[in-house]
Write a protein that holds these residues in place. Structure first.
Motif, PDB file in Angstrom:
ATOM      1  N   GLU A 264       0.866  -1.173   0.250  1.00 45.85           N
ATOM      2  CA  GLU A 264       0.016  -0.346   0.126  1.00 45.85           C
ATOM      3  C   GLU A 264       1.159   1.172   0.153  1.00 45.85           C
ATOM      4  O   GLU A 264       1.797   1.413   0.396  1.00 45.85           O
ATOM      5  CB  GLU A 264      -0.933  -0.103   1.286  1.00 45.85           C
ATOM      6  N   ASN A 278      -5.821  -3.308   7.981  1.00 46.10           N
ATOM      7  CA  ASN A 278      -5.660  -2.297   7.494  1.00 46.10           C
ATOM      8  C   ASN A 278      -6.151  -2.774   5.898  1.00 46.10           C
ATOM      9  O   ASN A 278      -6.231  -1.763   5.153  1.00 46.10           O
ATOM     10  CB  ASN A 278      -4.452  -1.379   7.111  1.00 46.10           C
ATOM     11  N   TYR A 281     -10.073  -1.739   4.823  1.00 46.62           N
ATOM     12  CA  TYR A 281      -9.702  -0.462   4.192  1.00 46.62           C
ATOM     13  C   TYR A 281     -10.011  -0.772   3.471  1.00 46.62           C
ATOM     14  O   TYR A 281     -10.528   0.232   3.001  1.00 46.62           O
ATOM     15  CB  TYR A 281      -8.466   0.402   5.186  1.00 46.62           C
ATOM     16  N   TRP A 282      -9.092  -0.475   2.473  1.00 48.20           N
ATOM     17  CA  TRP A 282      -8.736  -0.557   1.744  1.00 48.20           C
ATOM     18  C   TRP A 282      -9.259  -0.615   0.381  1.00 48.20           C
ATOM     19  O   TRP A 282      -8.922  -0.524  -0.919  1.00 48.20           O
ATOM     20  CB  TRP A 282      -6.674   0.029   1.297  1.00 48.20           C
ATOM     21  N   TYR A 287     -16.006  -2.478   8.815  1.00 51.59           N
ATOM     22  CA  TYR A 287     -15.361  -2.474  10.080  1.00 51.59           C
ATOM     23  C   TYR A 287     -16.483  -2.273  10.849  1.00 51.59           C
ATOM     24  O   TYR A 287     -16.638  -1.028  10.312  1.00 51.59           O
ATOM     25  CB  TYR A 287     -14.062  -2.229  10.012  1.00 51.59           C
ATOM     26  N   ALA A 295     -14.576   5.767  13.449  1.00 44.87           N
ATOM     27  CA  ALA A 295     -15.015   6.264  12.385  1.00 44.87           C
ATOM     28  C   ALA A 295     -15.848   4.423  11.458  1.00 44.87           C
ATOM     29  O   ALA A 295     -14.522   3.633  11.327  1.00 44.87           O
ATOM     30  CB  ALA A 295     -14.235   6.413  11.631  1.00 44.87           C
ATOM     31  N   ARG A 302     -21.002   5.148   6.595  1.00 45.64           N
ATOM     32  CA  ARG A 302     -20.084   5.581   6.933  1.00 45.64           C
ATOM     33  C   ARG A 302     -20.713   6.371   8.582  1.00 45.64           C
ATOM     34  O   ARG A 302     -21.120   7.360   8.176  1.00 45.64           O
ATOM     35  CB  ARG A 302     -19.393   6.007   6.324  1.00 45.64           C
ATOM     36  N   GLU A 325     -21.118  12.362  13.474  1.00 40.04           N
ATOM     37  CA  GLU A 325     -21.921  12.232  11.871  1.00 40.04           C
ATOM     38  C   GLU A 325     -22.211  10.865  11.458  1.00 40.04           C
ATOM     39  O   GLU A 325     -22.008   9.345  11.365  1.00 40.04           O
ATOM     40  CB  GLU A 325     -20.805  12.944  10.746  1.00 40.04           C
ATOM     41  N   GLU A 327     -23.700   9.256   7.247  1.00 40.23           N
ATOM     42  CA  GLU A 327     -23.682   8.934   5.873  1.00 40.23           C
ATOM     43  C   GLU A 327     -23.611   7.631   5.493  1.00 40.23           C
ATOM     44  O   GLU A 327     -22.931   6.817   5.462  1.00 40.23           O
ATOM     45  CB  GLU A 327     -22.321  10.114   5.246  1.00 40.23           C
ATOM     46  N   LEU A 329     -23.809   5.737   2.130  1.00 37.64           N
ATOM     47  CA  LEU A 329     -23.647   6.696   0.555  1.00 37.64           C
ATOM     48  C   LEU A 329     -24.237   5.534  -0.519  1.00 37.64           C
ATOM     49  O   LEU A 329     -24.779   5.016  -0.846  1.00 37.64           O
ATOM     50  CB  LEU A 329     -22.133   5.289   0.564  1.00 37.64           C
ATOM     51  N   GLU A 337     -15.817   5.486  -4.316  1.00 39.33           N
ATOM     52  CA  GLU A 337     -15.086   5.276  -3.377  1.00 39.33           C
ATOM     53  C   GLU A 337     -13.959   4.320  -3.113  1.00 39.33           C
ATOM     54  O   GLU A 337     -13.059   4.142  -2.976  1.00 39.33           O
ATOM     55  CB  GLU A 337     -16.027   5.613  -1.978  1.00 39.33           C
ATOM     56  N   ALA A 340     -11.138   3.914  -5.606  1.00 39.43           N
ATOM     57  CA  ALA A 340     -10.103   5.025  -5.371  1.00 39.43           C
ATOM     58  C   ALA A 340      -9.421   4.641  -4.102  1.00 39.43           C
ATOM     59  O   ALA A 340      -8.265   4.577  -3.714  1.00 39.43           O
ATOM     60  CB  ALA A 340     -10.762   6.823  -4.669  1.00 39.43           C
ATOM     61  N   LEU A 341     -10.071   3.842  -2.762  1.00 37.14           N
ATOM     62  CA  LEU A 341      -9.333   3.556  -2.048  1.00 37.14           C
ATOM     63  C   LEU A 341      -8.555   2.031  -2.445  1.00 37.14           C
ATOM     64  O   LEU A 341      -6.972   2.195  -2.518  1.00 37.14           O
ATOM     65  CB  LEU A 341     -10.623   2.540  -1.064  1.00 37.14           C
ATOM     66  N   ARG A 344      -5.181   2.929  -3.505  1.00 37.46           N
ATOM     67  CA  ARG A 344      -4.061   2.739  -2.697  1.00 37.46           C
ATOM     68  C   ARG A 344      -3.583   1.281  -2.809  1.00 37.46           C
ATOM     69  O   ARG A 344      -1.854   1.417  -2.546  1.00 37.46           O
ATOM     70  CB  ARG A 344      -4.498   2.685  -1.784  1.00 37.46           C
TER      71      ARG A 344
ATOM     72  N   GLY B 564      -8.939   4.116   8.874  1.00 40.65           N
ATOM     73  CA  GLY B 564     -10.855   4.071   8.732  1.00 40.65           C
ATOM     74  C   GLY B 564     -11.144   4.950   8.833  1.00 40.65           C
ATOM     75  O   GLY B 564     -12.211   5.533   8.819  1.00 40.65           O
ATOM     76  N   GLY B 565     -10.683   5.704   9.527  1.00 38.75           N
ATOM     77  CA  GLY B 565     -11.128   7.355  10.089  1.00 38.75           C
ATOM     78  C   GLY B 565     -11.012   8.384   9.324  1.00 38.75           C
ATOM     79  O   GLY B 565     -11.386   9.682   9.009  1.00 38.75           O
ATOM     80  N   ILE B 567     -11.650   7.790   5.819  1.00 31.69           N
ATOM     81  CA  ILE B 567     -11.889   7.610   4.530  1.00 31.69           C
ATOM     82  C   ILE B 567     -13.093   8.612   4.194  1.00 31.69           C
ATOM     83  O   ILE B 567     -13.006   9.330   2.504  1.00 31.69           O
ATOM     84  CB  ILE B 567     -13.400   6.566   4.461  1.00 31.69           C
ATOM     85  N   THR B 568     -14.109   8.971   5.085  1.00 28.90           N
ATOM     86  CA  THR B 568     -15.294   9.895   4.756  1.00 28.90           C
ATOM     87  C   THR B 568     -14.149  11.356   4.186  1.00 28.90           C
ATOM     88  O   THR B 568     -15.503  11.610   3.205  1.00 28.90           O
ATOM     89  CB  THR B 568     -15.982  10.347   5.637  1.00 28.90           C
ATOM     90  N   ARG B 571     -13.007  11.301   1.007  1.00 27.98           N
ATOM     91  CA  ARG B 571     -14.143  10.862  -0.351  1.00 27.98           C
ATOM     92  C   ARG B 571     -14.617  12.323  -0.863  1.00 27.98           C
ATOM     93  O   ARG B 571     -14.745  12.701  -2.077  1.00 27.98           O
ATOM     94  CB  ARG B 571     -15.083  10.493  -0.098  1.00 27.98           C
ATOM     95  N   TRP B 574     -11.459  13.874  -2.428  1.00 33.67           N
ATOM     96  CA  TRP B 574     -11.850  14.175  -3.872  1.00 33.67           C
ATOM     97  C   TRP B 574     -12.974  14.496  -4.655  1.00 33.67           C
ATOM     98  O   TRP B 574     -13.307  14.979  -5.762  1.00 33.67           O
ATOM     99  CB  TRP B 574     -11.658  12.141  -3.902  1.00 33.67           C
TER     100      TRP B 574
END
Ligand SMILES: Nc1nc2c(ncn2[C@@H]2O[C@H](COP(=O)(O)OP(=O)(O)OP(=O)(O)O)[C@@H](O)[C@H]2O)c(=O)[nH]1
Ligand code: SF4
Ligand SMILES: [Mg+2]
Lengths: 412, 607
Positions: A264, A278, A281-282, A287, A295, A302, A325, A327, A329, A337, A340-341, A344, B564-565, B567-568, B571, B574
């Motif tokens: 990565e 990890n 995440y990518w 999770y 988060a 998310r 927060e 959201e 998606l 997303e 894009a992840l 990496r 993890g924290g 990413i939002t 995004r 981007w």
């Protein structure tokens, strides 16, 4: 083009508390098999750090663990089967042995894991590594230690306000490796004052330690940190882009030459030791997460907790989730997303798996961006997978932003 | 058909926003032409863009019937009033000229809080030249900051208007509007012209209607225009059979015939708006009049700019959009052009900067296309060494310096109305912009009119913004084309990464070339994002480079940590970056944003 197997997948947050047994068959992007737990306490707030961190609040540690336990109970109606656990911070190792035991017990209560299979990581400060704590970790099945070394060079450590003694680091690693076979080191480069030779020495020393995993981070001046204020006042002159790039380039070349797998942007592993947690995440997989500022990504939503310790504690005391927060998606956002992840990762995006995971055809979704960056030489494409080229790594954010742009316009 | 003695034809003219359309509303409501239920403010402004911007762009004729009693008796007489609401903005002056020719009188409206402004003067003179009776009215007297007496003084000074003739009203509250209507009847003469004479009707406007074809706006001067009549357009010679005759009430309402003095429309299954020339005379094909009425000068585009689709594949769609739009606005012109940098697009001609802005907005809105527009330029005349004179509408067409015998640019006469304290600053500005001072006139102790002659190119190059900032919004200006004059002009080219970008070329005065060149490359350096290689931006005259800036290469753009924290946040970043990427044109290896093409338009504060 959309291949949703469940319409409710994107409708909104899942009903709480979660009944794990109900979702176990759901795909990995939807239902979590990984858990993150945040421990915010640190001995000192380092100048560059923008994590959810508190210092001088030792007396709140017990209250914090109470709150954490309550938070997990609000989320989980029954224990959840997990494959990876990551206790991060802050400095989890800073907890006293008794509190560390309590933390590990709470986690064990809510997460069921198999010792042979789980990847269970704890972040630690080299100074905190003691026989006693290591024994405790092993007892609960923790099998990976991530050490915040940052550097072996005294001046660099001083700049970063990390107060461990370089000599003690090697000892700590040695001790850790006696109990835990998988050790990862964090290193930071592009620190003002650091030379290429200094950085070379850091990398060389890291290779000699016997660690299986390295995270090498370009120092970033994050807004609102003490470092940021110093830069603004002109007291610190940040490293220039050209130097940053050459240090980063050197890192990749050096470590690859020494048998490390670059998997990565900032992560390297001995074969077989890439961090499974990890990679969740990518990959754009789900999770869970608990603790201050944590988060999570569950059921396509998310959400993240408040970063204020006071409101974290008081909300949980009142029996409410401290979510700041949230959201959900849209299908396109999720697909963009995910792309894009996944870029990496050095392995990039696997077309078929991408379609399975998101319901979108990669080429339809990103068409023009893929073409443009392929022509530019920033992407490699063998027809099966698309990944950043060696050149493209340095412009990863531009490529990712373009992918998101393409996805947005293709969905209009 | 109404007898001529009971017809009054007038238009409402004023500076922008002085309340013309609102006064028209009052007339429509008072005469019951529209019911309170149908009413909305500035009801005649019916185009979307007019409503959104709150301005009038096209003229709007409307026929209303007004009953009032004969003085001293109780018999009511009904008058037919044909009024035309006109736009106040300078770009649409030609609409005012056209309207004037259909009328015998004009209400000159002046906002009592603003006083006389540049367009007030301009339009008043147009009306006087056309021999119309002027009914001067001070509007907005309901506002506490109104200063009606001073306004009257300004009207007297600048326009020689007799203060005793000035009426006062509020188009908002209706106060004084009845007096205005009475004055119209008393002061404006009824039209002359007999029903027996051969038909002569002036074409003063047209629009395209999907069902009826071209709708021709006419003012009958003599004779009678009837449904079914065989008519001839005297200048084009085209003949048609009239399908429908009618009046604007304000919607089109058919009637049997229009007699002398009346205003209305005709349709005759005319498919192409270009087939009808504004200013032409309609006559009876079987009993033609010997002479046509005097026509108008066609408005000529003054400002040109290139329109290019962001995606080259959209070229055809853009052509269709332009064709559709020119059905209803024959005052803008377009023809295909190719730019080395931008690919295939169109060179469009506009009446002025507002016209340009409005057309571009309409095209983008109606077609949904993403467009890049290049900075506007004026038309030049070049006399070649071989004696031939050519018109140059784009800097790309400027021939080699060796071939040019004389380079001419359009000159305008420009009127400013400004607070007296700003005279010095405006004088200086005009001198910098190569203006020639003509005269100063005081409208009142605190307000003055300055007249200059100036190259049009300097006017479109940020003059309006500078005027507004110097006078803190209180100054207004108005200009009128007076002719071409020779000047020492050169073409300033811009090279980006070694490649000449033709869409960034401009024509400038030699004395300003260096300063403009330096300012421009500096500005472009800020507009163009860093690329992975170094980009040189140069300004050149011929092969001589006069200014240069470099954009350092982007060596790295990659976030170190993305867990993890993060990413939002990532995004969203981007997505924001993605938004900013929309209007980029790839020129060679360099991506140039829309803003860069407009950089030529103004200088930065720091310069
Ligand atoms: N208070 C007050 N406001 C008025 C009066 N007359 C017009 N207005 C306001 O002035 C603004 C401009 O009015 P319009 O009628 O659109 O002006 P216009 O002259 O037609 O403007 P253009 O067609 O753009 O040249 C609107 O907000 C009106 O409501 C008046 O007598 N009193
Ligand atoms: S860098 Fe690590 S030790 Fe320093 S404040 Fe941040 S979390 Fe704590
Ligand atoms: Mg109006």
């Amino acid at each position: 083009m959309l291949l949703f197997h469940k319409a409710w997948a994107v409708a909104g947050p899942l009903p709480l508390p979660l009944k794990s047994s109900r979702y176990q068959a759901e795909p990995r992007w939807f239902w979590p098999r990984s858990v993150y737990v945040h421990v915010p306490f640190c001995a000192h707030h380092c100048c560059y750090c923008d994590f959810a961190v508190v210092t001088g609040a030792d007396r709140l540690a017990d209250v914090y663990l109470d709150a954490l336990e309550r938070e997990m109970a609000l989320w989980l109606a029954e224990p959840i089967d997990v494959e990876t656990i990551y206790i991060g911070g802050g400095t989890p190792s800073w907890l006293s042995p008794a509190r560390l035991r309590r933390l590990l017990t709470i986690i064990q209560q809510f997460c069921s894991y198999q010792r042979g299979n789980v990847e269970y990581t704890l972040e630690a400060n080299p100074d905190d590594v003691t026989e006693e704590k290591l024994g405790l970790l092993v007892e609960f099945g923790v099998n990976r230690l991530s050490l915040g070394v940052q550097s072996f060079h005294p001046a660099t450590l001083r700049f970063l306000e990390r107060h461990h003694d370089p000599a003690s680091i090697a000892k700590a690693i040695e001790l850790a490796l006696k109990h835990i076979s998988n050790v990862s080191l964090d290193l930071i480069f592009a620190v003002p004052g650091q030379t290429l030779t200094d950085w070379h020495n850091d990398l060389a020393r890291a290779c000699q330690t016997g660690a299986q995993h390295l995270s090498t981070y370009n120092l970033t001046v994050e807004p609102k940190t003490a470092l940021w204020a110093r830069v603004r006042r002109g007291q610190v002159c940040p490293c220039d882009e050209e130097t940053e790039r050459s240090l980063y380039e050197y890192t990749i070349t050096y470590l690859e030459d020494h048998g490390w797998e670059h998997y990565e942007i900032s992560n390297f592993a001995r074969p077989g030791y890439a961090s499974r947690h990890n990679q969740v995440y990518w990959s754009g997989e789900a999770y869970l997460a608990f603790g201050l500022g944590a988060a999570r990504y569950v059921g396509g939503t998310r959400s993240s907790n408040t970063r204020s310790l006071r409101s974290y504690l008081s909300q949980l005391r009142a029996g409410q989730l401290p979510i700041a927060e949230s959201e959900t998606l849209t299908p396109t956002e999720r697909a963009a997303e995910t792309a894009a992840l996944q870029l990496r990762r050095r392995q990039g995006i696997h077309r078929d798996r991408f379609r399975q995971q998101t319901g979108f055809d990669l080429d339809t979704l990103l068409g023009s961006a893929l073409r443009r960056h392929r022509n530019r030489g920033w992407l490699e494409d063998d027809g099966v997978t698309v990944r950043l080229s060696r050149q493209g790594i340095f412009y990863a954010d531009l490529v990712c932003a373009d992918c998101v742009a393409s996805a947005q316009s293709s969905s209009r | 058909m109404t007898p001529t003695e009971r017809i009054r034809n007038f238009c409402i003219i004023a500076h922008i926003d002085h309340g013309k359309s609102t006064l028209a509303d009052q007339f429509l409501l008072r005469t019951g032409t529209i019911s309170p239920r149908e009413f909305r403010e500035q009801v005649l402004d019916d185009m979307d863009i007019e409503r959104e911007r709150g301005i009038t762009i096209q003229m709007h004729p409307v026929t209303i019937y007004y009953s009032c009693s004969r003085p001293g008796t109780s018999d009511a007489i009904t008058y037919e009033l044909n009024l035309i609401d006109t736009p106040g903005h300078a770009d649409f002056n030609y609409e005012v000229s056209r309207s004037l020719a259909a009328c015998e009188g004009a209400i000159l409206l002046v906002d009592a809080t603003q006083g006389v402004q540049a367009q007030t003067v301009h339009n008043a003179f147009l009306a006087m030249e056309a021999g119309l009776v002027i009914v001067p009215v001070v509007n907005k007297i309901d506002l506490p900051i109104a200063r009606p007496e001073e306004t009257v003084l300004e009207m007297e000074h600048s326009l020689a208007i007799d203060p005793k003739e000035v009426l006062f009203c509020s188009a908002k509250t209706g106060q004084g509007v009845d007096e205005v209507m009475r004055a119209l009847l008393e002061r404006i003469p009824p039209p002359t012209g007999t029903a027996e004479a051969p038909l002569r009707a002036l074409v003063f406007n047209s629009h395209f209607d999907t069902y009826r074809g071209v709708v021709v706006y006419v003012r009958v001067k003599e004779g009678i225009l009837r449904r079914g009549q065989r008519i001839r357009f005297m200048r084009t010679g085209r003949e048609y059979e009239v399908q429908e005759v009618g009046q604007f009430r304000p919607a089109m309402k058919p009637c049997e015939a229009l007699g002398p003095g009346q205003v209305g429309y005709l349709t005759a299954i005319i498919k192409n708006i270009q087939d009808v020339r504004i200013g032409d005379t309609v006559t009876d094909a079987h009993r033609p009049a010997p002479e046509p009425l005097p026509g108008y000068k066609e408005p000529k585009p003054m400002v040109y700019s290139g329109l290019y689709p962001v995606n080259n594949a959209d070229f055809e769609a853009l052509r269709e959009a332009l064709a559709r739009l020119s059905l209803n606005d024959s005052s803008f012109t377009w023809q295909p052009e190719t730019s080395e940098g931008l690919g295939f697009g169109f060179r469009c001609g506009f009446l002025g900067m507002l016209h340009r802005e409005i057309i571009q907005e309409r095209i983008e809105r109606e077609s949904g296309l993403e467009l890049v527009h290049t900075a506007p330029n004026v038309t030049y005349e070049i006399v070649l060494r071989n004696g031939e004179t050519i018109q140059v509408k784009t800097p790309q067409d400027v021939p080699d310096a060796g071939q040019i015998a004389e380079f001419r640019e359009p000159i305008v006469r420009i009127n400013f109305i400004i607070p007296a304290e700003n005279i010095g600053a405006i004088m200086q500005l005009c001198v910098e912009k190569r203006g020639t001072f003509i005269r100063t006139e005081y409208l009142s102790p605190t307000r003055a009119m300055l007249v200059f002659e100036m190259p049009l190119a300097e006017v479109i190059y940020d003059l309006y913004d500078k005027l507004k900032s110097i006078t803190r919004g209180y100054g207004t200006m108005d200009y009128e084309f007076i002719g071409y004059r020779p000047a020492d002009l050169v073409k300033l080219d811009i090279l980006v990464h070694g490649k000449r970008v033709d869409a960034l070329s401009t024509i400038v005065h030699r004395s300003q070339a260096e300063r403009r060149g330096r300012a421009l490359v500096k500005k472009l350096r800020r507009e163009i994002a860093r690329h992975q290689f170094e980009i040189a931006i140069q300004a050149a005259i011929g092969s001589r480079v006069i200014a240069r800036e470099t954009i350092a290469p982007l060596r790295k753009n990659v976030t170190a940590k993305c867990y993890g924290g993060d990413i939002t946040r990532k995004r969203k970043l981007w997505a924001r970056q993605a938004e900013g990427k929309k209007r980029l044109k790839q020129v060679g290896q360099v991506e140039i944003p829309q803003e860069a093409f407009l950089a030529v338009l103004s200088e930065d504060e720091e310069n």
